[in-house]
Structure formats: C-alpha cells, structure tokens
Enzyme design. Structure first.
Site, mmCIF file in Angstrom:
data_model
loop_
_atom_site.group_PDB
_atom_site.id
_atom_site.type_symbol
_atom_site.label_atom_id
_atom_site.label_comp_id
_atom_site.label_asym_id
_atom_site.label_seq_id
_atom_site.Cartn_x
_atom_site.Cartn_y
_atom_site.Cartn_z
ATOM 1 N N ALA A 279 0.873 -1.196 0.000
ATOM 2 C CA ALA A 279 0.000 0.000 0.000
ATOM 3 C C ALA A 279 0.900 1.234 0.000
ATOM 4 O O ALA A 279 0.884 2.032 0.923
ATOM 5 C CB ALA A 279 -0.916 -0.029 1.215
ATOM 6 N N VAL A 280 1.703 1.342 -1.059
ATOM 7 C CA VAL A 280 2.717 2.405 -1.123
ATOM 8 C C VAL A 280 2.253 3.598 -1.967
ATOM 9 O O VAL A 280 3.070 4.374 -2.455
ATOM 10 C CB VAL A 280 4.065 1.868 -1.659
ATOM 11 C CG1 VAL A 280 4.652 0.837 -0.711
ATOM 12 C CG2 VAL A 280 3.892 1.270 -3.053
ATOM 13 N N HIS A 454 -28.101 19.186 21.584
ATOM 14 C CA HIS A 454 -27.521 18.427 22.687
ATOM 15 C C HIS A 454 -28.325 17.159 22.919
ATOM 16 O O HIS A 454 -29.546 17.219 22.871
ATOM 17 C CB HIS A 454 -27.529 19.280 23.959
ATOM 18 C CG HIS A 454 -27.065 18.518 25.154
ATOM 19 N ND1 HIS A 454 -25.732 18.231 25.385
ATOM 20 C CD2 HIS A 454 -27.752 17.951 26.184
ATOM 21 C CE1 HIS A 454 -25.621 17.544 26.508
ATOM 22 N NE2 HIS A 454 -26.828 17.353 27.015
HETATM 23 P P1 AMP Z 1 0.054 6.915 0.610
HETATM 24 O O1 AMP Z 1 0.785 7.513 -0.558
HETATM 25 O O2 AMP Z 1 -0.581 7.923 1.521
HETATM 26 O O3 AMP Z 1 -0.895 5.831 0.196
HETATM 27 O O4 AMP Z 1 1.148 6.211 1.517
HETATM 28 C C1 AMP Z 1 2.062 5.237 1.035
HETATM 29 C C2 AMP Z 1 3.167 5.104 2.059
HETATM 30 O O5 AMP Z 1 4.030 4.021 1.680
HETATM 31 C C3 AMP Z 1 4.047 6.344 2.172
HETATM 32 O O6 AMP Z 1 3.951 6.826 3.493
HETATM 33 C C4 AMP Z 1 5.452 5.832 1.825
HETATM 34 O O7 AMP Z 1 6.429 6.418 2.660
HETATM 35 C C5 AMP Z 1 5.339 4.330 2.112
HETATM 36 N N1 AMP Z 1 6.354 3.527 1.382
HETATM 37 C C6 AMP Z 1 6.700 3.612 0.066
HETATM 38 N N2 AMP Z 1 7.682 2.712 -0.256
HETATM 39 C C7 AMP Z 1 7.978 2.024 0.890
HETATM 40 C C8 AMP Z 1 8.901 0.967 1.234
HETATM 41 N N3 AMP Z 1 9.749 0.411 0.339
HETATM 42 N N4 AMP Z 1 8.915 0.506 2.509
HETATM 43 C C9 AMP Z 1 8.067 1.038 3.439
HETATM 44 N N5 AMP Z 1 7.186 2.037 3.171
HETATM 45 C C10 AMP Z 1 7.120 2.536 1.923
#
Ligand code: AMP
Ligand code: FAD
Length: 475
Positions: A279-280, A454
């Site tokens: 979920a990156v 309320h």
């Molecule tokens: P979002 O863009 O809000 O969906 O968050 C995705 C998150 O994934 C971000 O906070 C990134 O810092 C995190 N992220 C991306 N690549 C990695 C990785 N290789 N390992 C751990 N976290 C990651």
C-alpha cells in the site's frame, strides 16, 4: 472520419467518480454525452464506477463497517450489559456482502446513465487526434467517435515497488486485500498511508496480527501533528504494530508465506507474514491512452498537466481526478468533473482545492480540512487554537466512544478559521460542518455562536470553537 462516425458534444474517458459525475453533469446541461469505460467487475461483466465503487472507497468502507461491528460486539457489548456468545467471523459472507453493495451501486450508475441518455461505450478509449476517440471492446472490435470536447478521467492504479512484486495471492495490492478468503494469521502491510491503515485495521479487527512497515520516520505527515501522534497511540493500543523508518528492501517467498526484509534504524531486519499488502500509494493512469502520441503534456510523475480549470495543453481536452495533480480523493475528482462540465457549458465554476476534506476511516476516524498547525507555523501565520476532547462530550461518553479530540485553528487577528482537525467517532461526518463554515469564510466565533443540538458529537466542534477564545464550557 466517415459519415457514420458518432459525434458527441462531450466524450468522457473513464467512469470513476471524476468521469461518471462529469458525464451526468454534461447531460444535465443538455450536452450529448458518451462515457468510455473498460472496467470489468468481479463477475467479468463491464462495470461503471471506477476504482472508488469497485475496489476503493465503497468496498473498503463495507469491510471497515463489518469488521467494526465484529470488534465492537467482541470487546464492548459487555460494557453495555449485553452478553453475546459464539461471535464468529464468516469471511465469505462478509466479502459477499461487500460484493453485493458494489454491484448494487455500480448498476445504479448504469441506471443513472440510462436516465440521462448517456451512451456507455464499453471498451478502452484512446485519443485518436482531431477530437476523436477510438474505443476498443474486449473482443477487439473498434469504433471511433468524434467529440467537440473530451474529458480524461482515467484515474489511478496501485503503485508498485520492485522489492515486493504483487501476485494477488501472497503479496497483494489494495484490490487483493479487499477479497481475502480467510483472515491471515500474520499480515504485513507496506505503507502507513490512508489505504494501509484502513486495510490493516480491517484485518486486525478480524483477528490478524498486523504489522505496518513505513519508510518515513513520521506518521501521517499530511495530518496535523497532534492528531497524528494521538491516532498513532490509539491505533497501536488497538494492536496495530506500526514500525516507522522501516524501509522494505526485499521479499522472499517461503513455503508458508513471505519473508520481508527491511531496514530500520540502520539495521537489517526480517519478518515473516502469511500475506503482505503493498500500500505504497497510487500512480496516475494514462496507459494506452495515446497521450504522448496526441501531444498531451504529462509531467515526470505521469500526471496530466492541467491549469486551474482542468484544461490540458490541447484545445477542448480536459482532465480531472486522480490522473491530475491534487489529493487522490473521490470527492475531489467529482468536484472537478462537475466544474469541467459547467466550464464546457459556458459557466464559471470555481473549485477551492484548499477546502477539500480528508478522511481516514480508521476508528476513531481521522478527518480534517484546511491547514495543519505545522503548516501555519512554517508559513509564519499568527493563529489561535481551540481544542476539545471527546472525553468531555456527553454524547461520546454515552456512546462509549470518548477517544480523540477536535482542534480548530483560527487566524489570531481576523479569527477566520484556517483548519479543523478531528480524531474521533464519526469525524468523517463532523468535518462537513467545518468545510461548510470555511467555505462561507466563517470565524471561530461564528461557529461558537451557532446553537448545536444536545447531546451530539457536533457539540465537540462547538466547544473547540469556543476554546479558540478560551471560552470552552465543559473543560
Ligand atoms: P500513501 O501515498 O498515503 O498511500 O502512503 C504510502 C506510504 O508508503 C508512504 O507513506 C510511503 O512512505 C510508504 N512507502 C513507500 N515505499 C515504501 C517501502 N519500500 N517501505 C516502506 N514504506 C514505503
Ligand atoms: P478512478 O476511480 O480510478 O476511475 C478511472 C476509471 O477510468 C476506471 O474505471 C478505469 O477503468 C477507467 N479507464 C482508465 N483508462 C481508460 C481508458 N483508456 N479507456 C476506458 N476507461 C479507462 N477516496 C476517497 O475520497 N474516500 C475513500 O474512502 C477512499 N478510499 C479508497 C480506498 C481504496 C482501497 C482505494 C484504492 C482508493 C480509495 N480512495 C478513496 C481513492 C478514490 O478511489 C480515488 O480518488 C477515485 O476513485 C478517483 O476517481 P477518478 O474518477 O479520478 O478515477
């Protein structure tokens, strides 16, 4: 183009909340409209609604609600003097309920298209130059339609990292994690963003041991720091293990799951999970759109470049939603869709991107609109703060939902509300009052002088507004 070519006032490419809403608004404004959509639902049939309805907002909220009921019964029914025995989760039924909700809603959009006489062109749309769009159906059949205006609303797709290749079995993206057929005993989630926290919460509530690996050292950097810190405490107390500064460097399949390697505090570490959710983040989707060939300006990250009115560099071609800059949120996409339809019709709508509310549907929910305190500090703005904890709200206490707070930031000189941050029960609903007030240019005094019913959770917003001037009653 031959004489048989269908011609439209507007052809929308993509039927997510950006595209389908734009198409409906165009039709309402009397324009002959078509919407091209290639999505196939889980039953293999063409479906409208895009990411949001099929694999995003709606299915995730269905599972969040189901898992919330389960956890509430398990942990809190007793507090209310209610004894429940044999509480068990049937994942298949839960997922089937989610599917039914999705198909009901996506069919609802098809009904709206019929009502508004919008032609749904089933297939993949590609810019064909000279205000034309070629649509390729799944069986390969092609048709070209001409359009006086084109709205691109092709959305986004899950971002990938080479360290964790998705197979939708052991390593899944958000779509896979919405359809597990059982509760994994050990679930890893890469990324502590909105999607990672929501899906991590679903499976934790249902019994998984969930570890969230987040590369950044800070938690929810976009949120107000106080709210982020408080929510991290609460989510951790619930059992979600959140490891910050943990950058995933690789994965290796084992017989029973996946071994994830990551670096944390300069140390190489490993954890094994039965399933892993990547979920990156999400990336804009212009695949197969013919953007480059058409001369459409696309930035380095793949977003279609648009001006404040969602106009691209090409005449009569607009782009809205996740495929352009700004927060990747369904309501932002829809607002842009409506605005573009009205611009095409000669109206002059204004979208205020500063007033788009954010919501994270953990429990308690996290919601905000406007500036964070750290942003105000950075901008050198003089502000005052009012806060009110749900612990002091009669309604929240009666509900047994007293975690969290409301925080209001107002200009120290004019008292104009600059930001409202809520961590608490139904924060997603409460944030609307804040957005409405801010859209009307309200001051904190305006909210504090409005009579709130309320007992309600909204009284916490009222009290936080009073707090800006040091006048809270209940703390
Ligand atoms: P979002 O863009 O809000 O969906 O968050 C995705 C998150 O994934 C971000 O906070 C990134 O810092 C995190 N992220 C991306 N690549 C990695 C990785 N290789 N390992 C751990 N976290 C990651
Ligand atoms: P999309 O919804 O992605 O729709 C684009 C559509 O275009 C798709 O149907 C695609 O098939 C179609 N398409 C693409 N290219 C072509 C082509 N060439 N020809 C034909 N069709 C094409 N947002 C919120 O606001 N609230 C939430 O609670 C929320 N929860 C989420 C939960 C999850 C798990 C995920 C993944 C996302 C969530 N989002 C949420 C984000 C939200 O789903 C997106 O911001 C929103 O769907 C973007 O809308 P869009 O119309 O720009 O694009």
């Amino acid at each position: 183009m031959n004489d048989n070519t269908q011609s439209y006032d507007v052809v929308v490419i993509g039927a997510g909340p950006g595209g389908y809403v734009a198409a409906i608004r165009c039709a309402q404004l009397g324009m002959k409209t078509a919407c091209v959509e290639s999505w196939l639902g889980e039953d293999g049939n063409p479906a409208l609604g895009g990411t949001c309805l099929n694999v995003g907002c709606i299915p995730s909220k269905a599972l969040l609600d189901s898992s919330h009921h389960y956890e509430h019964l398990k942990l809190h029914a007793g507090d209310h003097g209610i004894s429940v025995s044999n509480i068990a989760v049937d994942v298949a039924t839960m997922v089937a309920r989610k599917r039914k909700i999705v198909s009901g809603l996506t069919q609802g959009i098809a009904g709206l298209f019929r009502k508004h006489k919008i032609d749904w062109l089933k297939g993949h749309g590609m810019l064909a130059g000279n205000n034309a769009v070629t649509v390729t159906a799944t069986d390969g059949a092609q048709q070209t339609v001409s359009a006086r205006n084109i709205i691109i609303a092709t959305g986004s797709v899950p971002a990938r990292i080479p360290q964790a290749p998705v197979d939708q079995n052991v390593i899944c993206d958000s779509t896979g994690a919405l359809s597990f057929d059982h509760v994994p005993a050990r679930l890893g989630v890469i990324g502590a963003g909105v999607i990672g926290l929501e899906l991590g919460s679903v499976w934790r509530r249902l019994g998984a041991q969930v570890t969230v690996l987040e590369a950044m050292d800070s938690f929810l950097a976009a949120a107000d720091e106080k709210i982020a810190a408080e929510s991290k405490k609460i989510l951790s107390k619930q059992g979600l293990e959140i490891r910050l500064g943990a950058k995933v460097t690789g994965t290796q399949m084992t017989g029973t799951g996946v071994l994830v390697s990551f670096e944390q505090n300069g140390q190489a570490q490993q954890m094994e999970f039965d399933k892993l959710v990547v979920a990156v983040g999400r990336r804009p989707n212009t695949e197969g759109l013919g953007a480059v060939e058409a001369g459409l300006a696309v930035d380095q990250r793949g977003f279609i470049e648009v001006d404040a009115s969602c106009r691209t560099n090409l005449p009569n071609i607009y782009a809205v939603g996740d495929v352009v800059h700004g927060p990747m949120l369904a309501h932002k996409a829809s607002e842009e869709g409506v605005a573009v339809a009205e611009i095409i019709a000669g109206q002059q709508p204004v979208i205020d991107h500063a007033l788009i509310p954010w919501v994270i549907y953990t429990w308690p929910e996290i919601a905000w609109v406007g500036k964070t305190e750290q942003a105000l500090k950075q901008d050198g703005v003089n502000y005052r703060v009012g806060t009110f904890p749900f612990m002091a709200s009669g309604r929240a206490r009666a509900m047994g939902e007293s975690e969290g707070l409301v925080k209001i930031l107002a200009d120290a000189t004019t008292d104009a509300i600059l930001g409202v941050h809520i961590l608490g029960p139904s924060a997603s609903e409460l944030v609307s009052e804040a957005a409405t007030a801010m859209a009307f240019g309200a001051s904190s005094e305006d909210i504090s002088r409005i009579c709130h019913a309320h007992p309600t959770l909204a009284e916490a917003v009222h009290e936080a507004a009073l707090g800006v001037d040091g006048r809270t009653i209940h703390i």
